[in-house]
Motif scaffolding. Structure first.
Motif, PDB file in Angstrom:
ATOM      1  N   CYS A 138      -3.776   3.692  -1.708  1.00 23.40           N
ATOM      2  CA  CYS A 138      -3.801   2.738  -2.822  1.00 23.40           C
ATOM      3  C   CYS A 138      -3.233   1.413  -2.325  1.00 23.40           C
ATOM      4  CB  CYS A 138      -2.973   3.262  -3.994  1.00 23.40           C
ATOM      5  SG  CYS A 138      -2.917   2.114  -5.389  1.00 23.40           S
ATOM      6  N   LEU A 166       4.085  -0.703  -7.856  1.00 23.03           N
ATOM      7  CA  LEU A 166       3.338   0.420  -7.287  1.00 23.03           C
ATOM      8  C   LEU A 166       4.264   1.590  -6.986  1.00 23.03           C
ATOM      9  CD1 LEU A 166       0.678   1.570  -6.332  1.00 23.03           C
ATOM     10  CD2 LEU A 166       1.010   0.422  -4.134  1.00 23.03           C
ATOM     11  N   PHE A 201      -4.371   7.725 -10.262  1.00 22.87           N
ATOM     12  CA  PHE A 201      -4.936   7.127  -9.060  1.00 22.87           C
ATOM     13  C   PHE A 201      -6.387   7.557  -8.812  1.00 22.87           C
ATOM     14  CE2 PHE A 201      -0.366   7.042  -8.515  1.00 22.87           C
ATOM     15  CZ  PHE A 201      -0.164   5.732  -8.094  1.00 22.87           C
ATOM     16  N   VAL A 234      -5.127   2.007 -12.268  1.00 21.42           N
ATOM     17  CA  VAL A 234      -3.955   1.545 -11.530  1.00 21.42           C
ATOM     18  C   VAL A 234      -3.665   0.084 -11.853  1.00 21.42           C
ATOM     19  CG1 VAL A 234      -2.963   1.178  -9.238  1.00 21.42           C
ATOM     20  CG2 VAL A 234      -4.377   3.195  -9.677  1.00 21.42           C
ATOM     21  N   LEU A 243      -8.755   1.722  -3.952  1.00 21.97           N
ATOM     22  CA  LEU A 243      -8.422   3.125  -3.703  1.00 21.97           C
ATOM     23  C   LEU A 243      -9.396   3.682  -2.673  1.00 21.97           C
ATOM     24  CD1 LEU A 243      -7.783   4.384  -7.351  1.00 21.97           C
ATOM     25  CD2 LEU A 243      -6.062   4.118  -5.554  1.00 21.97           C
ATOM     26  N   GLU A 280       0.841  -1.200   0.000  1.00 17.53           N
ATOM     27  CA  GLU A 280       0.000   0.000   0.000  1.00 17.53           C
ATOM     28  C   GLU A 280       0.873   1.245   0.000  1.00 17.53           C
ATOM     29  OE1 GLU A 280      -1.310   1.650   4.219  1.00 17.53           O
ATOM     30  OE2 GLU A 280      -2.070  -0.404   3.936  1.00 17.53           O
ATOM     31  N   ARG A 332      -5.563   9.449  -0.971  1.00 15.01           N
ATOM     32  CA  ARG A 332      -6.065   8.126  -1.330  1.00 15.01           C
ATOM     33  C   ARG A 332      -5.062   7.076  -0.897  1.00 15.01           C
ATOM     34  NH1 ARG A 332      -9.888   8.282  -6.406  1.00 15.01           N
ATOM     35  NH2 ARG A 332     -10.401  10.486  -6.490  1.00 15.01           N
ATOM     36  N   VAL A 363      -7.083  -3.962  -7.031  1.00 14.11           N
ATOM     37  CA  VAL A 363      -6.619  -2.649  -6.578  1.00 14.11           C
ATOM     38  C   VAL A 363      -7.760  -1.976  -5.838  1.00 14.11           C
ATOM     39  CG1 VAL A 363      -5.909  -0.352  -7.321  1.00 14.11           C
ATOM     40  CG2 VAL A 363      -4.919  -2.379  -8.411  1.00 14.11           C
ATOM     41  N   ASP A 422      -9.649   2.597  -9.885  1.00 18.20           N
ATOM     42  CA  ASP A 422      -9.012   1.312  -9.597  1.00 18.20           C
ATOM     43  C   ASP A 422      -8.472   0.664 -10.873  1.00 18.20           C
ATOM     44  OD1 ASP A 422     -10.043   1.856  -7.130  1.00 18.20           O
ATOM     45  OD2 ASP A 422     -11.474   0.205  -7.095  1.00 18.20           O
ATOM     46  N   ARG A 448     -10.531   6.715  -0.543  1.00 14.54           N
ATOM     47  CA  ARG A 448     -10.375   8.171  -0.646  1.00 14.54           C
ATOM     48  C   ARG A 448     -10.983   8.884   0.548  1.00 14.54           C
ATOM     49  NH1 ARG A 448     -13.695  12.497  -3.027  1.00 14.54           N
ATOM     50  NH2 ARG A 448     -12.347  14.195  -3.703  1.00 14.54           N
TER      51      ARG A 448
END
Length: 467
Positions: free
Chosen positions: A435, A452, A362, A368, A389, A346, A433, A387, A365, A391
């Motif tokens: 990720c 990532l 980003f 990414v 995200l 992450e 966010r 993935v 999803d 937020r």
């Protein structure tokens, strides 16, 4: 002498004693707050957790939306005590204090009445199919199902309506609904539009309660922020709800705690892994979960709670239908915490006012995931992964329901100005966010983390518009 027979008390772990009007000794035709609290639409909130799936991760966070709405109702009275005099100065045509307090208390009590199982998750993964939210349902319930009872409410434990006043259920619904540019919102009296900041602004009777309650029940903090100071330095101005500069530090503290709760509790890695599995189950279970649009099946929706849903899906394993039986097996995996997805890595991406989230890789999803797969070794190109995200908006920008509702009062100039004008507030991140990449095992964490990291550092030059 005060009539104790018309008031009841309950004790709350967060706020202490909460009071509400009781049915005893009221004039004929008058509705006590107790009647609405005991109504099936409100009592069903006992069967919907406040922390939609985080209670599977935090063992003591078993509190429900019922406890939360009682706390929000209590804070509505505290807000009235702090703010009514300034509201009257700004809007001389506003109703009596008793009316405003009754209105705020009922909006706070009923603001979650339209929630389904798993709260906001149900909005995203079920109600969105019909273009509605829990607020849409809640407004319908308030006006059509509870409207007559609301019109009969005439007092709180602290105050009562003037003789010529009568509560309007549509105003209750207006307060608990996010601001919009529709004609009905524009036609609302100014005092009512100002009061909406107590439900959809930066700090509200809703989030002031749930931050304190969630922090306490999850074990994060017993006294997360200074509620008394925040309310003491708040008042209405011609611009809107303002906080005196002496109270700014309390507001910044509140925003920091709220953000930390998102990071550590609501967006916990295992909570989000549960959400990924639950999203798959909702997509597969579809029409088996409920009849259709709740707005056309309100009686059945009143019986739909987390309790009823989890009991129903638990029985599917014994169903004659093979599809239901397989779905029941998958639900059982979730209920026993046999989770498919495990956290591989992450990273947190922060956005300031000059950065566009929508133009960022980003922002979605799938963007990414596509970029990560291009950066993985060819042997891992088809690796099962997800993935996620998560937020959080740390402070409002120029858009969103909280924008333009809160101001800073500067004593030296004697005027209210946007919070963003202050250097301390300006230094807070606009949003961030988290990720995360999830995989079915941790065998390839290193490769996924490297991919990532390359994206975060700008190693993949394609922007979102080219995905």
């Amino acid at each position: 002498m005060k009539s104790f027979s018309r008031e009841s008390l309950v004790h709350d772990a967060v706020h202490g004693y909460l009071s509400f009007t009781a049915s005893t000794d009221l004039p004929a035709g008058e509705t006590a707050e107790e009647v609405l609290i005991d109504h099936p639409w409100v009592q069903r909130l006992r069967q919907i957790h406040q922390l939609q799936t985080a209670w599977w991760v935090f063992p003591t966070a078993e509190h429900t939306r019922f406890q939360h709405v009682l706390g929000a109702m209590h804070l509505a009275s505290r807000a009235t005590a702090s703010l009514y005099d300034s509201l009257r100065e700004v809007c001389p045509d506003c109703p009596s204090r008793g009316y405003v307090e009754c209105l705020l208390r009922l909006a706070a009590l009923l603001h979650d009445v339209g929630h389904g199982p798993f709260g906001h998750f149900f909005d995203t993964h079920f109600l969105a199919r019909y273009g509605i939210t829990h607020e849409t349902i809640g407004a319908r319930i308030i006006v059509d199902e509870l409207g007559e009872l609301i019109r009969g409410v005439r007092r709180t434990p602290q105050a009562q309506l003037a003789a010529d006043e009568e509560l309007d259920a549509r105003q209750v619904a207006c307060l608990m609904t996010r601001p919009s540019a529709d004609a009905a919102a524009a036609e609302a009296p100014r005092w009512l539009r100002l009061l909406r900041s107590l439900f959809s602004g930066l700090y509200t009777v809703d989030n002031l309660d749930f931050v304190l309650r969630d922090a306490y029940m999850s074990g994060y903090s017993v006294r997360a922020f200074d509620l008394e100071r925040l309310l003491h330095y708040s008042f209405f101005t011609d611009e809107g709800l303002a906080i005196h500069e002496r109270g700014l530090s309390s507001l910044v503290r509140f925003l920091g705690v709220r953000a930390e709760l998102f990071r550590t509790v609501y967006f916990h890695r295992t909570v989000r892994a549960i959400d990924l599995g639950l999203a798959d189950l909702f997509a597969a279970s579809g029409e088996h979960l409920f009849l259709g649009n709740p707005l056309t099946h309100l009686a059945e929706f009143q019986r739909l709670t987390e309790w009823s849903l989890l009991i129903d899906v638990g029985r599917w394993r014994q169903a004659d239908d093979l599809v239901l039986r397989e779905l029941g097996r998958q639900w059982q995996d979730l209920l026993t915490r046999r989770l498919r997805w495990k956290t591989a890595c992450e990273r947190t991406i922060f956005f300031d006012p000059q950065q566009s989230e929508h133009a960022s890789l980003f922002s979605r999803d799938e963007y990414v995931e596509q970029a990560v797969r291009r950066l993985l070794p060819s042997a891992l190109a088809d690796l099962p992964l997800r993935v996620d995200l998560a937020r959080h908006v740390h402070r409002p920008g120029t858009r969103g329901p909280a924008a333009g509702q809160n101001y800073l009062y500067e004593a030296t100039t004697g005027r209210a100005r946007p919070l963003n004008d202050h250097e301390i507030f300006r230094r807070l991140p606009m949003s961030w966010r988290i990720c995360r990449i999830y995989a079915e095992s941790n065998a390839h964490d290193r490769e996924l983390a490297a991919a990532l990291d390359a994206l975060v550092a700008g190693g993949d030059s394609d922007d979102a518009t080219n995905m």
